[in-house]
Design a protein around this motif. Structure first.
Motif, PDB file in Angstrom:
ATOM      1  N   GLU A 103       0.808  -1.217   0.000  1.00 17.90           N
ATOM      2  CA  GLU A 103       0.000   0.000   0.000  1.00 17.90           C
ATOM      3  C   GLU A 103       0.846   1.274   0.000  1.00 17.90           C
ATOM      4  O   GLU A 103       0.332   2.364  -0.255  1.00 17.90           O
ATOM      5  CB  GLU A 103      -0.964   0.005   1.187  1.00 17.90           C
ATOM      6  CG  GLU A 103      -0.305   0.033   2.552  1.00 17.90           C
ATOM      7  CD  GLU A 103      -0.019  -1.345   3.113  1.00 17.90           C
ATOM      8  OE1 GLU A 103       0.231  -1.445   4.323  1.00 17.90           O
ATOM      9  OE2 GLU A 103      -0.044  -2.327   2.322  1.00 17.90           O
ATOM     10  N   THR A 104       2.158   1.162   0.285  1.00 15.50           N
ATOM     11  CA  THR A 104       3.016   2.356   0.314  1.00 15.50           C
ATOM     12  C   THR A 104       3.631   2.666  -1.051  1.00 15.50           C
ATOM     13  O   THR A 104       4.151   3.760  -1.256  1.00 15.50           O
ATOM     14  CB  THR A 104       4.151   2.194   1.334  1.00 15.50           C
ATOM     15  OG1 THR A 104       5.053   1.165   0.893  1.00 15.50           O
ATOM     16  CG2 THR A 104       3.614   1.837   2.710  1.00 15.50           C
ATOM     17  N   VAL A 105       3.579   1.708  -1.975  1.00 18.66           N
ATOM     18  CA  VAL A 105       4.311   1.862  -3.240  1.00 18.66           C
ATOM     19  C   VAL A 105       3.812   3.064  -4.034  1.00 18.66           C
ATOM     20  O   VAL A 105       4.601   3.794  -4.660  1.00 18.66           O
ATOM     21  CB  VAL A 105       4.209   0.569  -4.073  1.00 18.66           C
ATOM     22  CG1 VAL A 105       4.819   0.777  -5.460  1.00 18.66           C
ATOM     23  CG2 VAL A 105       4.905  -0.573  -3.347  1.00 18.66           C
ATOM     24  N   GLN A 106       2.502   3.324  -4.025  1.00 21.99           N
ATOM     25  CA  GLN A 106       1.977   4.473  -4.783  1.00 21.99           C
ATOM     26  C   GLN A 106       2.583   5.789  -4.316  1.00 21.99           C
ATOM     27  O   GLN A 106       2.647   6.754  -5.081  1.00 21.99           O
ATOM     28  CB  GLN A 106       0.455   4.533  -4.649  1.00 21.99           C
ATOM     29  CG  GLN A 106      -0.036   4.786  -3.230  1.00 21.99           C
ATOM     30  CD  GLN A 106      -1.543   4.924  -3.152  1.00 21.99           C
ATOM     31  OE1 GLN A 106      -2.152   5.607  -3.977  1.00 21.99           O
ATOM     32  NE2 GLN A 106      -2.162   4.260  -2.183  1.00 21.99           N
ATOM     33  N   TYR A 107       3.054   5.827  -3.079  1.00 24.13           N
ATOM     34  CA  TYR A 107       3.604   7.056  -2.523  1.00 24.13           C
ATOM     35  C   TYR A 107       5.100   7.210  -2.767  1.00 24.13           C
ATOM     36  O   TYR A 107       5.737   8.103  -2.217  1.00 24.13           O
ATOM     37  CB  TYR A 107       3.306   7.119  -1.025  1.00 24.13           C
ATOM     38  CG  TYR A 107       1.826   7.120  -0.727  1.00 24.13           C
ATOM     39  CD1 TYR A 107       0.999   8.131  -1.202  1.00 24.13           C
ATOM     40  CD2 TYR A 107       1.248   6.088   0.007  1.00 24.13           C
ATOM     41  CE1 TYR A 107      -0.361   8.131  -0.943  1.00 24.13           C
ATOM     42  CE2 TYR A 107      -0.116   6.082   0.276  1.00 24.13           C
ATOM     43  CZ  TYR A 107      -0.906   7.098  -0.203  1.00 24.13           C
ATOM     44  OH  TYR A 107      -2.258   7.087   0.056  1.00 24.13           O
ATOM     45  N   MET A 108       5.657   6.331  -3.603  1.00 22.16           N
ATOM     46  CA  MET A 108       7.031   6.494  -4.077  1.00 22.16           C
ATOM     47  C   MET A 108       7.061   7.050  -5.495  1.00 22.16           C
ATOM     48  O   MET A 108       8.124   7.406  -6.002  1.00 22.16           O
ATOM     49  CB  MET A 108       7.755   5.146  -4.052  1.00 22.16           C
ATOM     50  CG  MET A 108       7.947   4.565  -2.674  1.00 22.16           C
ATOM     51  SD  MET A 108       8.765   2.965  -2.763  1.00 22.16           S
ATOM     52  CE  MET A 108      10.372   3.419  -3.383  1.00 22.16           C
ATOM     53  N   LEU A 109       5.896   7.113  -6.137  1.00 24.42           N
ATOM     54  CA  LEU A 109       5.824   7.460  -7.554  1.00 24.42           C
ATOM     55  C   LEU A 109       5.483   8.933  -7.759  1.00 24.42           C
ATOM     56  O   LEU A 109       4.822   9.552  -6.916  1.00 24.42           O
ATOM     57  CB  LEU A 109       4.778   6.582  -8.237  1.00 24.42           C
ATOM     58  CG  LEU A 109       4.940   5.068  -8.054  1.00 24.42           C
ATOM     59  CD1 LEU A 109       3.758   4.335  -8.676  1.00 24.42           C
ATOM     60  CD2 LEU A 109       6.254   4.596  -8.640  1.00 24.42           C
ATOM     61  N   PRO A 110       5.889   9.523  -8.886  1.00 28.21           N
ATOM     62  CA  PRO A 110       5.483  10.902  -9.192  1.00 28.21           C
ATOM     63  C   PRO A 110       3.966  11.009  -9.263  1.00 28.21           C
ATOM     64  O   PRO A 110       3.274  10.061  -9.629  1.00 28.21           O
ATOM     65  CB  PRO A 110       6.122  11.168 -10.562  1.00 28.21           C
ATOM     66  CG  PRO A 110       7.209  10.153 -10.698  1.00 28.21           C
ATOM     67  CD  PRO A 110       6.745   8.943  -9.932  1.00 28.21           C
ATOM     68  N   SER A 111       3.442  12.176  -8.899  1.00 26.15           N
ATOM     69  CA  SER A 111       2.010  12.430  -8.987  1.00 26.15           C
ATOM     70  C   SER A 111       1.777  13.826  -9.556  1.00 26.15           C
ATOM     71  O   SER A 111       2.731  14.545  -9.869  1.00 26.15           O
ATOM     72  CB  SER A 111       1.342  12.264  -7.612  1.00 26.15           C
ATOM     73  OG  SER A 111       1.860  13.201  -6.683  1.00 26.15           O
ATOM     74  N   ARG A 112       0.538  14.204  -9.679  1.00 26.97           N
ATOM     75  CA  ARG A 112       0.155  15.434 -10.375  1.00 26.97           C
ATOM     76  C   ARG A 112       0.952  16.655  -9.905  1.00 26.97           C
ATOM     77  O   ARG A 112       1.475  17.415 -10.719  1.00 26.97           O
ATOM     78  CB  ARG A 112      -1.336  15.665 -10.173  1.00 26.97           C
ATOM     79  CG  ARG A 112      -1.868  16.956 -10.773  1.00 26.97           C
ATOM     80  CD  ARG A 112      -3.368  17.035 -10.572  1.00 26.97           C
ATOM     81  NE  ARG A 112      -3.918  18.291 -11.038  1.00 26.97           N
ATOM     82  CZ  ARG A 112      -5.213  18.607 -10.957  1.00 26.97           C
ATOM     83  NH1 ARG A 112      -6.076  17.739 -10.449  1.00 26.97           N
ATOM     84  NH2 ARG A 112      -5.659  19.775 -11.397  1.00 26.97           N
ATOM     85  N   TYR A 113       1.031  16.875  -8.591  1.00 24.85           N
ATOM     86  CA  TYR A 113       1.709  18.055  -8.057  1.00 24.85           C
ATOM     87  C   TYR A 113       3.107  17.757  -7.532  1.00 24.85           C
ATOM     88  O   TYR A 113       3.804  18.667  -7.089  1.00 24.85           O
ATOM     89  CB  TYR A 113       0.882  18.669  -6.925  1.00 24.85           C
ATOM     90  CG  TYR A 113      -0.445  19.223  -7.378  1.00 24.85           C
ATOM     91  CD1 TYR A 113      -0.503  20.317  -8.238  1.00 24.85           C
ATOM     92  CD2 TYR A 113      -1.637  18.652  -6.964  1.00 24.85           C
ATOM     93  CE1 TYR A 113      -1.716  20.834  -8.666  1.00 24.85           C
ATOM     94  CE2 TYR A 113      -2.866  19.158  -7.381  1.00 24.85           C
ATOM     95  CZ  TYR A 113      -2.895  20.242  -8.232  1.00 24.85           C
ATOM     96  OH  TYR A 113      -4.098  20.741  -8.655  1.00 24.85           O
ATOM     97  N   CYS A 114       3.499  16.491  -7.576  1.00 24.42           N
ATOM     98  CA  CYS A 114       4.790  16.089  -7.013  1.00 24.42           C
ATOM     99  C   CYS A 114       5.601  15.309  -8.051  1.00 24.42           C
ATOM    100  O   CYS A 114       5.684  14.068  -7.983  1.00 24.42           O
ATOM    101  CB  CYS A 114       4.574  15.232  -5.766  1.00 24.42           C
ATOM    102  SG  CYS A 114       3.691  16.060  -4.438  1.00 24.42           S
ATOM    103  N   PRO A 115       6.220  16.005  -9.021  1.00 23.86           N
ATOM    104  CA  PRO A 115       7.027  15.331 -10.044  1.00 23.86           C
ATOM    105  C   PRO A 115       8.389  14.928  -9.477  1.00 23.86           C
ATOM    106  O   PRO A 115       9.436  15.499  -9.838  1.00 23.86           O
ATOM    107  CB  PRO A 115       7.139  16.397 -11.138  1.00 23.86           C
ATOM    108  CG  PRO A 115       7.094  17.698 -10.388  1.00 23.86           C
ATOM    109  CD  PRO A 115       6.159  17.466  -9.228  1.00 23.86           C
ATOM    110  N   SER A 116       8.381  13.958  -8.605  1.00 24.28           N
ATOM    111  CA  SER A 116       9.582  13.594  -7.849  1.00 24.28           C
ATOM    112  C   SER A 116      10.728  13.150  -8.740  1.00 24.28           C
ATOM    113  O   SER A 116      11.904  13.305  -8.367  1.00 24.28           O
ATOM    114  CB  SER A 116       9.249  12.509  -6.830  1.00 24.28           C
ATOM    115  OG  SER A 116       8.555  11.433  -7.430  1.00 24.28           O
TER     116      SER A 116
END
Length: 263
Positions: A103-116
């Motif tokens: 469940e944590t993996v999605q929070y390692m990926l770039p998202s709309r406002y967070c182009p990590s």
């Protein structure tokens, strides 16, 4: 470790006008989760055509679907006791990516406002000698010391990359920037909407939550609030997932206020 219990009082009011029949998604109630106890709560919503509760992102908190036309008035009050896990970031170990819960993996990926993915070179150069909680703490200090809290310079469309360039913004901008830096280090980080003591001017507040040592920890790169004095509303990949009001049609804001005090 768990600090002593802090209890806060929350008062929030919204008033909007909708010229046409519109679907609206609200998320502004303190979540019913183990790390905080909602001792009492009351929400009053002006008459609407449709009302339905649905789970929030990661089933943290509730969202409320409304359908209405005309004036919407919402008043929410609550008393929340907070008994959140907290600790010194420096001492927390990183969880290797291959050992992370699914469940944590999605929070390692770039998202709309967070182009990590755009921050990898900067993170390696600036924080390459640090690991785990020590790296996250250094990133938090960097954001706090290099960025100025300045309302009015960003918009709802501002990304972490733009905030990195401007070095100015509000809590959501600080949160998006820190989340992007942390994700670029292969550490899960998510966006949390909260009510918090110490926020000036008082408003809905936004902070990152990082996954270290097998648990989630709230951190505030604005330096205004402490984790043990925040009531969590909801979480998501970034602000798009936890807006306190999302309107699927034109909306006019008439009034909005938030007041958080110690009980």
């Amino acid at each position: 470790m768990v600090n002593g219990v802090a209890t806060i009082n929350i008062e929030a009011e919204l008033a909007y006008d909708f010229a046409e029949r519109t679907d609206v998604l609200l998320q502004l109630e303190a979540a019913l989760i183990p790390e905080q106890t909602v001792e009492k709560a009351y929400i009053d919503i002006s008459p609407v055509e449709h009302f339905a509760r649905v789970p929030g992102h990661d089933t943290i908190g509730d969202r409320i679907w409304l359908r209405l036309q005309g004036q919407l008035r919402v008043r929410y009050t609550a008393t929340v006791a907070i008994h959140r896990l907290s600790g010194e970031l420096h001492s927390l170990a990183v969880v290797p990516p291959h050992q992370l819960p699914g469940e944590t993996v999605q929070y390692m990926l770039p998202s709309r406002y967070c182009p990590s993915d755009q921050f990898q070179n900067f993170v390696d150069a600036q924080f390459g000698g640090l690991v785990g909680g020590a790296r996250v703490a250094a990133m938090c200090d960097w954001v706090q010391s290099h960025c100025t809290y300045q309302p009015g310079v960003s918009t709802s469309a501002t990304t972490a990359l733009e905030s990195f360039v401007m070095r100015q913004g509000v809590c959501r901008d600080f949160a998006h920037l820190l989340i992007s830096l942390v994700r670029a280090s292969a550490i899960p980080a998510r966006f949390a909407s909260v009510y918090a003591l110490g926020v000036e001017p008082q408003d809905f507040h936004a902070v990152p939550e990082v996954f270290l040592g097998g648990a989630w920890y709230l951190v505030d790169p604005t330096g205004m609030a402490q984790a043990e004095e925040m009531a969590k509303i909801g979480v998501g990949r970034d602000a798009a997932d936890v807006s306190f009001l999302t309107s699927y049609g034109w909306a006019e804001l008439n009034h909005q206020s938030v007041r958080v005090t110690r009980n």
